[in-house]
Motif scaffolding. Structure first.
Motif, PDB file in Angstrom:
ATOM      1  N   MET A  91       0.829  -1.205   0.000  1.00 42.14           N
ATOM      2  CA  MET A  91       0.000   0.000   0.000  1.00 42.14           C
ATOM      3  C   MET A  91       0.864   1.255   0.000  1.00 42.14           C
ATOM      4  SD  MET A  91      -3.336  -0.089  -0.150  1.00 42.14           S
ATOM      5  CE  MET A  91      -3.761   1.469   0.636  1.00 42.14           C
ATOM      6  N   ARG A  92       1.977   1.194   0.714  1.00 41.04           N
ATOM      7  CA  ARG A  92       2.874   2.350   0.766  1.00 41.04           C
ATOM      8  C   ARG A  92       3.527   2.600  -0.588  1.00 41.04           C
ATOM      9  NH1 ARG A  92       8.017   3.631   1.542  1.00 41.04           N
ATOM     10  NH2 ARG A  92       8.704   1.464   1.514  1.00 41.04           N
ATOM     11  N   LEU A  93       3.913   1.511  -1.256  1.00 38.57           N
ATOM     12  CA  LEU A  93       4.573   1.641  -2.556  1.00 38.57           C
ATOM     13  C   LEU A  93       3.590   1.958  -3.678  1.00 38.57           C
ATOM     14  CD1 LEU A  93       7.014  -1.418  -2.385  1.00 38.57           C
ATOM     15  CD2 LEU A  93       7.613   1.000  -2.104  1.00 38.57           C
ATOM     16  N   MET A  94       2.420   1.317  -3.636  1.00 39.97           N
ATOM     17  CA  MET A  94       1.430   1.453  -4.712  1.00 39.97           C
ATOM     18  C   MET A  94       0.036   1.648  -4.115  1.00 39.97           C
ATOM     19  SD  MET A  94       3.103   1.256  -7.600  1.00 39.97           S
ATOM     20  CE  MET A  94       1.819   0.919  -8.805  1.00 39.97           C
ATOM     21  N   PRO A  95      -0.276   2.847  -3.650  1.00 39.14           N
ATOM     22  CA  PRO A  95      -1.604   3.092  -3.061  1.00 39.14           C
ATOM     23  C   PRO A  95      -2.751   2.741  -4.003  1.00 39.14           C
ATOM     24  CG  PRO A  95      -0.128   4.943  -2.649  1.00 39.14           C
ATOM     25  CD  PRO A  95       0.577   4.043  -3.618  1.00 39.14           C
ATOM     26  N   SER A  96      -2.510   2.833  -5.301  1.00 39.54           N
ATOM     27  CA  SER A  96      -3.561   2.537  -6.282  1.00 39.54           C
ATOM     28  C   SER A  96      -4.013   1.086  -6.231  1.00 39.54           C
ATOM     29  CB  SER A  96      -3.074   2.867  -7.696  1.00 39.54           C
ATOM     30  OG  SER A  96      -1.910   2.118  -8.014  1.00 39.54           O
ATOM     31  N   PHE A  97      -3.150   0.190  -5.748  1.00 37.99           N
ATOM     32  CA  PHE A  97      -3.526  -1.223  -5.664  1.00 37.99           C
ATOM     33  C   PHE A  97      -4.708  -1.428  -4.712  1.00 37.99           C
ATOM     34  CE2 PHE A  97       0.714  -3.486  -6.953  1.00 37.99           C
ATOM     35  CZ  PHE A  97       0.556  -2.990  -8.235  1.00 37.99           C
ATOM     36  N   LEU A 113     -13.390  -7.652  -7.477  1.00 35.89           N
ATOM     37  CA  LEU A 113     -13.134  -7.561  -6.040  1.00 35.89           C
ATOM     38  C   LEU A 113     -11.875  -6.752  -5.752  1.00 35.89           C
ATOM     39  CD1 LEU A 113     -13.805 -11.302  -5.096  1.00 35.89           C
ATOM     40  CD2 LEU A 113     -15.398  -9.378  -4.906  1.00 35.89           C
ATOM     41  N   THR A 114     -11.934  -5.945  -4.713  1.00 32.61           N
ATOM     42  CA  THR A 114     -10.764  -5.214  -4.244  1.00 32.61           C
ATOM     43  C   THR A 114      -9.959  -6.120  -3.310  1.00 32.61           C
ATOM     44  OG1 THR A 114     -11.819  -4.355  -2.240  1.00 32.61           O
ATOM     45  CG2 THR A 114     -12.130  -3.093  -4.287  1.00 32.61           C
ATOM     46  N   PRO A 115      -8.738  -5.721  -2.956  1.00 35.85           N
ATOM     47  CA  PRO A 115      -7.979  -6.516  -1.980  1.00 35.85           C
ATOM     48  C   PRO A 115      -8.721  -6.691  -0.650  1.00 35.85           C
ATOM     49  CG  PRO A 115      -6.508  -5.023  -3.115  1.00 35.85           C
ATOM     50  CD  PRO A 115      -7.901  -4.651  -3.545  1.00 35.85           C
ATOM     51  N   LEU A 116      -9.399  -5.629  -0.185  1.00 32.95           N
ATOM     52  CA  LEU A 116     -10.139  -5.733   1.072  1.00 32.95           C
ATOM     53  C   LEU A 116     -11.327  -6.681   0.927  1.00 32.95           C
ATOM     54  CD1 LEU A 116     -10.125  -4.751   3.968  1.00 32.95           C
ATOM     55  CD2 LEU A 116     -11.493  -2.776   3.272  1.00 32.95           C
ATOM     56  N   SER A 143      -6.505  -9.179  11.429  1.00 33.52           N
ATOM     57  CA  SER A 143      -5.526  -8.146  11.762  1.00 33.52           C
ATOM     58  C   SER A 143      -5.126  -7.352  10.523  1.00 33.52           C
ATOM     59  CB  SER A 143      -4.287  -8.786  12.394  1.00 33.52           C
ATOM     60  OG  SER A 143      -3.293  -7.824  12.648  1.00 33.52           O
ATOM     61  N   THR A 144      -4.968  -8.047   9.405  1.00 31.69           N
ATOM     62  CA  THR A 144      -4.597  -7.376   8.155  1.00 31.69           C
ATOM     63  C   THR A 144      -5.686  -6.408   7.718  1.00 31.69           C
ATOM     64  OG1 THR A 144      -3.283  -9.291   7.459  1.00 31.69           O
ATOM     65  CG2 THR A 144      -3.959  -7.745   5.739  1.00 31.69           C
ATOM     66  N   ILE A 145      -6.941  -6.826   7.821  1.00 25.80           N
ATOM     67  CA  ILE A 145      -8.065  -5.952   7.472  1.00 25.80           C
ATOM     68  C   ILE A 145      -8.042  -4.691   8.334  1.00 25.80           C
ATOM     69  CG2 ILE A 145     -10.587  -5.739   7.568  1.00 25.80           C
ATOM     70  CD1 ILE A 145     -10.689  -8.767   6.841  1.00 25.80           C
ATOM     71  N   SER A 146      -7.871  -4.877   9.630  1.00 31.24           N
ATOM     72  CA  SER A 146      -7.859  -3.734  10.556  1.00 31.24           C
ATOM     73  C   SER A 146      -6.717  -2.777  10.249  1.00 31.24           C
ATOM     74  CB  SER A 146      -7.742  -4.231  11.999  1.00 31.24           C
ATOM     75  OG  SER A 146      -8.872  -4.989  12.367  1.00 31.24           O
ATOM     76  N   ARG A 147      -5.566  -3.316   9.954  1.00 29.83           N
ATOM     77  CA  ARG A 147      -4.410  -2.461   9.702  1.00 29.83           C
ATOM     78  C   ARG A 147      -4.526  -1.738   8.361  1.00 29.83           C
ATOM     79  NH1 ARG A 147       1.256  -4.677  11.690  1.00 29.83           N
ATOM     80  NH2 ARG A 147       1.603  -2.438  11.412  1.00 29.83           N
ATOM     81  N   LEU A 148      -5.149  -2.381   7.397  1.00 32.95           N
ATOM     82  CA  LEU A 148      -5.339  -1.727   6.099  1.00 32.95           C
ATOM     83  C   LEU A 148      -6.275  -0.528   6.214  1.00 32.95           C
ATOM     84  CD1 LEU A 148      -5.573  -4.752   3.630  1.00 32.95           C
ATOM     85  CD2 LEU A 148      -3.823  -2.965   3.634  1.00 32.95           C
ATOM     86  N   ILE A 149      -7.370  -0.676   6.970  1.00 34.28           N
ATOM     87  CA  ILE A 149      -8.299   0.452   7.062  1.00 34.28           C
ATOM     88  C   ILE A 149      -7.747   1.557   7.962  1.00 34.28           C
ATOM     89  CG2 ILE A 149     -10.290  -0.989   6.553  1.00 34.28           C
ATOM     90  CD1 ILE A 149     -11.078  -0.756   9.510  1.00 34.28           C
ATOM     91  N   LYS A 150      -6.845   1.203   8.865  1.00 31.13           N
ATOM     92  CA  LYS A 150      -6.171   2.245   9.642  1.00 31.13           C
ATOM     93  C   LYS A 150      -5.192   3.013   8.758  1.00 31.13           C
ATOM     94  CE  LYS A 150      -6.504   0.082  14.207  1.00 31.13           C
ATOM     95  NZ  LYS A 150      -5.760  -0.609  15.291  1.00 31.13           N
ATOM     96  N   PHE A 151      -4.586   2.305   7.826  1.00 31.40           N
ATOM     97  CA  PHE A 151      -3.654   2.936   6.890  1.00 31.40           C
ATOM     98  C   PHE A 151      -4.404   3.862   5.939  1.00 31.40           C
ATOM     99  CE2 PHE A 151      -1.162   3.246   3.025  1.00 31.40           C
ATOM    100  CZ  PHE A 151       0.137   3.400   3.486  1.00 31.40           C
ATOM    101  N   ASP A 152      -5.564   3.407   5.463  1.00 26.75           N
ATOM    102  CA  ASP A 152      -6.359   4.212   4.532  1.00 26.75           C
ATOM    103  C   ASP A 152      -7.833   3.857   4.696  1.00 26.75           C
ATOM    104  OD1 ASP A 152      -7.478   5.662   2.504  1.00 26.75           O
ATOM    105  OD2 ASP A 152      -6.382   4.698   0.868  1.00 26.75           O
ATOM    106  N   LYS A 153      -8.558   4.688   5.426  1.00 24.01           N
ATOM    107  CA  LYS A 153      -9.971   4.400   5.685  1.00 24.01           C
ATOM    108  C   LYS A 153     -10.821   4.453   4.414  1.00 24.01           C
ATOM    109  CE  LYS A 153     -11.425   9.130   6.869  1.00 24.01           C
ATOM    110  NZ  LYS A 153     -12.076   9.961   7.904  1.00 24.01           N
ATOM    111  N   GLU A 154     -10.318   5.091   3.369  1.00 22.21           N
ATOM    112  CA  GLU A 154     -11.069   5.161   2.113  1.00 22.21           C
ATOM    113  C   GLU A 154     -11.312   3.780   1.509  1.00 22.21           C
ATOM    114  OE1 GLU A 154     -12.521   7.638   0.624  1.00 22.21           O
ATOM    115  OE2 GLU A 154     -11.786   9.302   1.856  1.00 22.21           O
TER     116      GLU A 154
END
Length: 235
Positions: free
Chosen positions: A62-68, A77-80, A116-127
């Motif tokens: 996500m840090r390298l490629m936010p568009s992913f 389907l999105t990654p989430l 945990s991955t789901i939680s951390r992803l939405i903390k990184f980008d709630k969008e």
């Protein structure tokens, strides 16, 4: 040909959560991530890492490629989305697991890692909670459909305004919860709706079949949902 070989290694890195191998691929072919991003619909390394619960790899991606984070795969389907489906497949309520007293230690660990991955992803980008996939369904719609109270509350806490998003059928998460008889999810959504002071507007919204929440609750004989709809609309 070199690109294909590096891409195969990159996907293996995502499956294993191997960040060192990720950067090895980038060193061998610096444009590898951009070449994936150019494909309109594709399973990115983020899709793979999120679906198997590799939080660190997913966050690095996500840090390298936010568009992913907003990229749809060929199934829409999105990654989430993919992470949520993988997590649901490891739930004891899943039809394939109904006869099991509990998950195996391995499956329980995998489910916890995906959560945990789901939680951390939405903390990184709630969008990510509002990214629309197939049929304009969002991750919030999905957890409302499944009645996943823990994630529903977490998503609403992170981004309460996401509950006004609609599907191609003009359904909000509230419509979806009622249609799937998820009363507890409906109650959680109503509480959030009141907090953002949109209950008078949203409770009257109709889906593409001209049904309000009350219409759906009445037609499906959900007495408690009927009472709640009337009560909250009068507040």
């Amino acid at each position: 040909m070199e690109n294909e070989h590096v891409q195969q290694r990159l996907m293996k890195a995502a499956e294993a959560g191997d960040i060192s191998l990720l950067y090895g691929c980038i060193q061998d072919y610096p444009k590898i991530l951009d070449s994936i991003d150019e494909i309109p619909f594709v399973d990115t390394p983020l899709h793979i890492a999120a679906s198997v619960g590799h939080a660190h790899f997913a966050l690095e991606m996500m840090r390298l490629m936010p568009s992913f984070g907003k990229k749809l795969n060929p199934q829409g389907l999105t990654p989430l989305d993919l992470a949520l489906q993988s997590r649901e497949g490891l739930s004891p309520s899943d039809p394939e697991l109904q006869n099991m007293e509990e998950l195996s230690p391995e499956d329980r660990d995998l489910r916890n890692r995906i959560t945990s991955t789901i939680s951390r992803l939405i903390k990184f980008d709630k969008e990510l909670i509002r990214v629309k996939g197939r049929e304009s369904l969002t991750p919030l719609h999905y957890v409302a459909e499944k009645g996943d109270i823990d994630l529903l509350a977490e998503f609403l806490c992170a981004y309460p305004e996401s509950m006004v998003d609609r599907t191609i059928r003009d359904e909000t998460a509230l419509h979806i919860a009622v249609k799937n008889s998820k009363l507890q999810a409906f109650e959680v959504l109503l509480g959030c709706l009141r907090r953002i002071r949109k209950h008078h507007d949203v409770l009257g919204w109709k889906d593409d079949e001209d049904n309000t929440l009350l219409h759906i609750a009445v037609s499906t004989s959900q007495t408690q949902a009927c009472h709640l709809s009337i009560l909250w609309f009068s507040l």
